[in-house]
Design an enzyme around this catalytic site. Structure first.
Site, PDB file in Angstrom:
ATOM      1  N   GLU A  39       0.862  -1.189   0.000  1.00 20.34           N
ATOM      2  CA  GLU A  39       0.000   0.000   0.000  1.00 20.34           C
ATOM      3  C   GLU A  39       0.906   1.250   0.000  1.00 20.34           C
ATOM      4  O   GLU A  39       1.962   1.261   0.661  1.00 20.34           O
ATOM      5  CB  GLU A  39      -0.827  -0.067   1.288  1.00 20.34           C
ATOM      6  CG  GLU A  39      -1.731   1.087   1.596  1.00 20.34           C
ATOM      7  CD  GLU A  39      -2.394   0.919   2.982  1.00 20.34           C
ATOM      8  OE1 GLU A  39      -1.943   0.066   3.789  1.00 20.34           O
ATOM      9  OE2 GLU A  39      -3.376   1.637   3.248  1.00 20.34           O
ATOM     10  N   LYS A 111      -9.513   2.322  -1.485  1.00 24.01           N
ATOM     11  CA  LYS A 111      -9.702   1.648  -0.189  1.00 24.01           C
ATOM     12  C   LYS A 111     -11.018   2.068   0.469  1.00 24.01           C
ATOM     13  O   LYS A 111     -11.264   3.258   0.691  1.00 24.01           O
ATOM     14  CB  LYS A 111      -8.528   1.975   0.719  1.00 24.01           C
ATOM     15  CG  LYS A 111      -8.482   1.203   2.023  1.00 24.01           C
ATOM     16  CD  LYS A 111      -7.222   1.601   2.802  1.00 24.01           C
ATOM     17  CE  LYS A 111      -6.987   0.748   4.027  1.00 24.01           C
ATOM     18  NZ  LYS A 111      -5.755   1.163   4.732  1.00 24.01           N
ATOM     19  N   CYS A 144      -4.976  -3.440   2.681  1.00 27.80           N
ATOM     20  CA  CYS A 144      -4.641  -3.491   4.112  1.00 27.80           C
ATOM     21  C   CYS A 144      -5.845  -3.723   5.025  1.00 27.80           C
ATOM     22  O   CYS A 144      -6.374  -4.808   5.079  1.00 27.80           O
ATOM     23  CB  CYS A 144      -3.840  -2.254   4.506  1.00 27.80           C
ATOM     24  SG  CYS A 144      -2.871  -2.580   6.010  1.00 27.80           S
ATOM     25  N   VAL A 171      -0.066  -2.560  10.525  1.00 26.74           N
ATOM     26  CA  VAL A 171       0.299  -1.953  11.795  1.00 26.74           C
ATOM     27  C   VAL A 171      -0.080  -2.906  12.938  1.00 26.74           C
ATOM     28  O   VAL A 171       0.671  -3.107  13.882  1.00 26.74           O
ATOM     29  CB  VAL A 171      -0.440  -0.610  11.955  1.00 26.74           C
ATOM     30  CG1 VAL A 171      -0.179  -0.016  13.330  1.00 26.74           C
ATOM     31  CG2 VAL A 171      -0.004   0.368  10.863  1.00 26.74           C
TER      32      VAL A 171
HETATM   33  C1  ACM Z   1      -3.682  -0.049   7.278  1.00 26.95           C
HETATM   34  O1  ACM Z   1      -4.808  -0.207   6.810  1.00 26.95           O
HETATM   35  N1  ACM Z   1      -2.717   0.464   6.560  1.00 26.95           N
HETATM   36  C2  ACM Z   1      -3.375  -0.449   8.649  1.00 26.95           C
END
Ligand code: ACM
Length: 264
Positions: A39, A111, A144, A171
């Site tokens: 990402e 996203k 992510c 994370v």
């Molecule tokens: C994330 O969605 N980059 C933790």
């Protein structure tokens, strides 16, 4: 089909250096039909504020990150799925992923489930979850934190995805394990490509956990990156395995679903 991940160590706001890192890793890597990158791999993840993100945002497909991805696709005869900080219509910013091959841009995903500070600069995604014919397979894309919403992988799998490409900046510690479940509950391959290192901006510091993973339809971990260093992995998979949703003699993961019993 050969699939791989490029686990990189992006430097915040250093697009040129971040593109060079990928260029170097690809030059020394084995051949692959499909690469997944992290990402936001060319911009870094954390921004002081929206204005700082704005300064790095790019149009798709004209911007330098998508242009570089297409040139790598041509040079290495592969398809790539990678995160990009997108300047979309009306100047809105999106945490996006592009899918490219030698013919150019093949797909765009914005996203849907924004995480933490992303809510300060990004607009939540407004496009369908994509499933594309790419590199000889049906490839779905999510980004992510979408892993935390099982509906996303399920939506992609029900739409026919055999492989889920999952550019990430992880994370939270649970995602690599959770991806075993996402693969198993949908009988698909998943390719999570994470980054390493940390970002610091606006009084915040975020560290990324590495551990990129390729997982198969039986939940088997086929490849894994280290927690702290850049890494490249390429593995052979047969995406047709994901078309068989049977579990033992009596069960079929999709055939046995009972949507009439779910309240979602
Ligand atoms: C994330 O969605 N980059 C933790």
């Amino acid at each position: 089909m050969r699939v791989g991940f490029l686990q990189t160590s992006p430097r915040r706001l250093q697009r040129e250096a971040n593109l060079l890192e990928v260029d170097g890793l690809l030059a020394g890597a084995p051949a692959a039909d499909l690469w997944v990158l992290p990402e936001l791999f060319s911009s870094g993840y954390l921004f002081r504020d929206r204005e700082e993100a704005e300064g790095l945002a790019e149009a798709v497909p004209e911007g330098p990150t998508t242009v570089a991805l297409v040139s790598w696709a041509r040079r290495h005869r592969s398809a790539l799925v990678a995160g990009v900080l997108e300047r979309g219509p009306s100047g809105r910013l999106f945490n996006s992923a592009v899918a490219v091959d030698a013919s150019g841009l093949r797909g765009l995903y914005r996203k849907v489930h924004l995480f933490g500070t992303e809510k300060g600069w990004a607009t939540p995604g407004d496009l369908p979850f994509p499933v594309l014919e790419l590199a000889g397979a049906r490839v779905g894309v999510m980004i992510c934190f979408d892993w935390r919403f099982p509906e996303v992988a399920r939506t992609l799998a029900l739409a026919g995805a055999q492989v889920i490409a999952h550019p990430s900046n992880l994370v939270l510690p649970h995602a690599p394990e959770a991806m075993v479940t996402r693969a198993l509950e949908n009988r698909v391959f998943t390719i999570t490509c994470d980054r390493v290192g940390s970002d610091e901006a606006g009084g915040q510091r975020v560290s990324f956990i590495g551990r990129s993973r390729v997982v198969g339809p039986d939940g088997e971990v086929i490849a894994e990156g280290p927690p702290g260093d850049p890494a490249v992995a390429v593995v052979e998979i047969d995406p047709r395995r994901a078309d068989d949703k049977r579990v033992g003699e009596a069960n079929d993961l999709f055939g046995d679903r009972r949507p009439d019993r779910y309240r979602l």
